[in-house]
Structure formats: C-alpha cells, structure tokens
Design an enzyme around this catalytic site. Structure first.
Site, PDB file in Angstrom:
ATOM      1  N   GLN A  67     -26.325  13.177   3.540  1.00  0.00           N
ATOM      2  CA  GLN A  67     -27.824  13.434   3.534  1.00  0.00           C
ATOM      3  C   GLN A  67     -28.233  12.339   3.298  1.00  0.00           C
ATOM      4  OE1 GLN A  67     -28.107  14.000  -1.358  1.00  0.00           O
ATOM      5  NE2 GLN A  67     -26.805  15.518  -0.487  1.00  0.00           N
ATOM      6  N   GLU A 113     -32.457  15.792   2.606  1.00  0.00           N
ATOM      7  CA  GLU A 113     -32.870  16.521   1.202  1.00  0.00           C
ATOM      8  C   GLU A 113     -34.105  15.961   0.643  1.00  0.00           C
ATOM      9  OE1 GLU A 113     -30.384  15.307  -2.207  1.00  0.00           O
ATOM     10  OE2 GLU A 113     -30.655  16.933  -3.309  1.00  0.00           O
ATOM     11  N   HIS A 123     -37.205   4.119   7.744  1.00  0.00           N
ATOM     12  CA  HIS A 123     -37.548   5.212   8.616  1.00  0.00           C
ATOM     13  C   HIS A 123     -36.409   6.152   8.699  1.00  0.00           C
ATOM     14  CE1 HIS A 123     -36.458   2.434  11.859  1.00  0.00           C
ATOM     15  NE2 HIS A 123     -35.502   3.436  12.233  1.00  0.00           N
ATOM     16  N   GLU A 174     -38.954   8.000  13.558  1.00  0.00           N
ATOM     17  CA  GLU A 174     -38.442   7.260  14.918  1.00  0.00           C
ATOM     18  C   GLU A 174     -38.293   8.159  15.906  1.00  0.00           C
ATOM     19  OE1 GLU A 174     -36.034   3.974  14.907  1.00  0.00           O
ATOM     20  OE2 GLU A 174     -36.872   2.929  16.702  1.00  0.00           O
TER      21      GLU A 174
END
Lengths: 210, 210
Positions: free
Chosen positions: A31, A97, A134, A180
């Site tokens: 996660q 998450e 990102h 991205e």
C-alpha cells in the site's frame, strides 16, 4: 566523501543481484497511503477515471476516519465478506489506501500538502521540500489514455508532448496529487497529443522538485 | 450537504461492483515516487532491511538526478539489459521509485518533508498538513518481522503491541518516511513484542495526521 558527480554513477549492482534476505522472501509492497479531503470525489477519480476498483474499506467512526483501498483489480476477483476482502487486499501489491478524516470535506480549498511545491498547511506560505512525488500508472497507450482523461475533464500537469520528456504525462487527482501516465512497454511518441501539442520542439525538461 | 456522521457510512458499493471502465482494463498501479537524501542509505534500507531488489535504475547526470526502482521481486525474475529491465519494471505493480537529486546527500539533517507532522523545508517551522502518510508492506508474521527489524537497528515509530492498534507496526526509512508492517492474513497478537511490550493494556489509538 565522494563528490556528487562520482556519486551519480554509483555502483549499485549488488542490490540487483543475490537472493532476498532470509525472512523477507514473502514480503509484499501492499500500500501507499494518501490523505484525501473528500472520499466521493477521490473514489470517482480513482475508480471512474483511472479504472481502479474499491477492494476493501473500513469505517472507524469512533476515531473519526475511514480508509478506502483501491487498486486496478478485476472486480470478479474481489471476494464477498469483510474477512475475505481483507485477506485479498493484504495479498494484492500496489494498492492505494485513501484516508479520509471526517470533516475535511467541508473545509475551503485544498486541505493537504501534495509534496510538490505547494504549501497547504504552512503558516507562512513558504515552499516545502516535499518528499512524496507522485504515484504512477502504466497503460498500453499513453496518448489514447490521455485522450480519454481529457474527455473526462482531468487536470493535466503535463500532456504527453509538452515539456522535455516526450511520451509520458501527469494528471492531478482531486487533492492535487500528481499521477504519472507511463507506457507499459518502450516509450513511443505520436505527432500530436490530446492538447494539440506536436512531439517535435517544445519546452525542455523542467525539474518540479524543490 | 450531509453531515460528517452521515458521510461516514457513505454508500460506496458502486465502486466495488461493475466492470472497470472501457479503456482502463490493462492499467497497472506501477509506482510510488519518493525523494530521498542519500541513495546508498535508502538502497540499503529497502533492499537489505525490507528485502526489496533494485529492478531498474536510470541516471540523468545532465539533469542532476538518478532514479532507482525497487520492489519485493525475486531476483531471478529481473532480466538483463536496460530495455528488458524497463519493460519488466513497467509491468510490475507496486514498485517504489526512489529519486535522488544530486547534492542532497551532503546537506545537514533531514532534507524532505515526510508528510507526517514534521516541518522540513518550511521557513517558520510550522506543522504541515501532509498528504502522504506511509507505504505499507505485508508480511507472514508481524512480530517475527519486527524482531528482525529490531536486530538490524531500525527506528520504530510503533512496535506491534504499543499504541491502540495491536498487531501492526511502523518503522522509519532513512528519510523518516513511515513504513507500516501489516499481516498478510487476519490480525493476530502475541503476548510480548520486540520491545518487550505486552499486548494487554497500553496506550489507546492516537491519530498521527494533522
């Protein structure tokens, strides 16, 4: 201490070879947790725009927050029942998450700092050296994916042909986090992108970090 | 507009059912990008401590940065040659892209804001409402994994039995980013953790967000 220029061509080969250390063989990168202002807007973006599905969610009303796990899973794979969904989720690599603290949806304007040169939450409005950059998704065709994002009204940080790196794009999620858009295989360029920008010429590469 | 308490039990079922939107079926959640101060320290942590491998790296000396993609892959799967490694990497879900801007390794102290209540980079030292929370790995046994992390000298933010959520832990990477340690299956607790803390009693849950 070596200089930065020596450092740049650092020998990192030992990290590419050899077995994983004993006891780590079954670890999964499961996660990435991002705080979000409004769960409906975020779920619409991650599920309807990026094509993720909600594989698990948990409500903690006594602590004032909910979490929503999303990932690009096939819905037929998501089992029924909370215990089975938890186990499925914990065994799926690369989920996001989304954490919603109750009340943030009623605040004015952006709530969270995205890690990229904005300053939400500081007292003096100064830039922050944000660590998080990102998330990135890979797609079969960056230009086709971006045509679709454009039709859906996404905010672009960079279309495939703008800037110095051709053939990749950045869009923004509802909180302003960068996403991205990368090819699943080799980089390709097309002559015109979703904003009508030609692949030839244009701006040079610009560093967005601080 | 509904109140936060209504919002908390929001009906989100439509995001769990139905097909992925047309054109998104093959999207992969491939990367989470984090900026790092020192690539050697980060590679040692992600590869030697967490058991990840370096599946791909790219050097951009003309732009002053390198990127290192790490993930919990089996090394036998990593192909040779840059083109094959790129394709392998772009098809692997849940990698971490570590971005090193040359020179950061020589700066004093922490360089990047981690998203969690620290203030690196602001002028006034104020807290930031950080959006990025943590990355999380799932492991077969949280207590065993933490015994190993303890032996390797990791910094703990929370051991399995401390705090209000028993059976999960948080350690810190070299830049201070939180790494959550979660079970691959149902939550279990053991009577004593790596810090000698009993599962019974102890502190209540504390929200680390701002």
């Amino acid at each position: 201490m070596s200089s930065s220029s020596d450092f740049a061509s650092l020998d990192v080969s030992r990290f590419q070879t050899g077995k994983r250390p004993e006891g780590t063989e079954d670890f999964i990168m499961q996660q990435t947790m991002l705080r979000i202002k409004d769960p409906v807007k975020s779920l619409e973006f991650y599920c309807d725009v990026l094509g993720f599905r909600l594989v698990m969610y948990l409500e903690f009303p006594h602590w004032g927050f909910n979490v929503y796990f999303v990932c690009p899973s096939n819905v037929s794979d998501i089992p029924e029942g909370q215990a089975a969904q938890w186990e499925y989720c914990m065994n799926t690599p690369g989920t996001i998450e989304l954490t919603w603290n109750y009340g943030s949806e009623s605040e004015e304007g952006p709530v969270y700092n995205t890690g990229n040169a904005d300053s939400t939450g500081t007292q003096d409005g100064a830039k922050i050296k944000g660590g998080f950059g990102h998330i990135g998704i890979t797609v079969p065709d960056v230009y086709e994916a971006c045509e679709r994002f454009k039709k859906l009204g996404c905010t672009f940080h960079k279309t495939p042909n703008s800037g110095g790196m051709k053939g990749l794009a950045f869009i923004k999620d509802p909180d302003g986090y960068l996403v991205e858009i990368l090819p699943r295989g080799p980089f390709v360029t097309k002559s015109i992108d979703c904003d009508g920008i030609p692949a030839e010429g244009g701006d040079e590469y610009k560093d967005n970090s601080k």
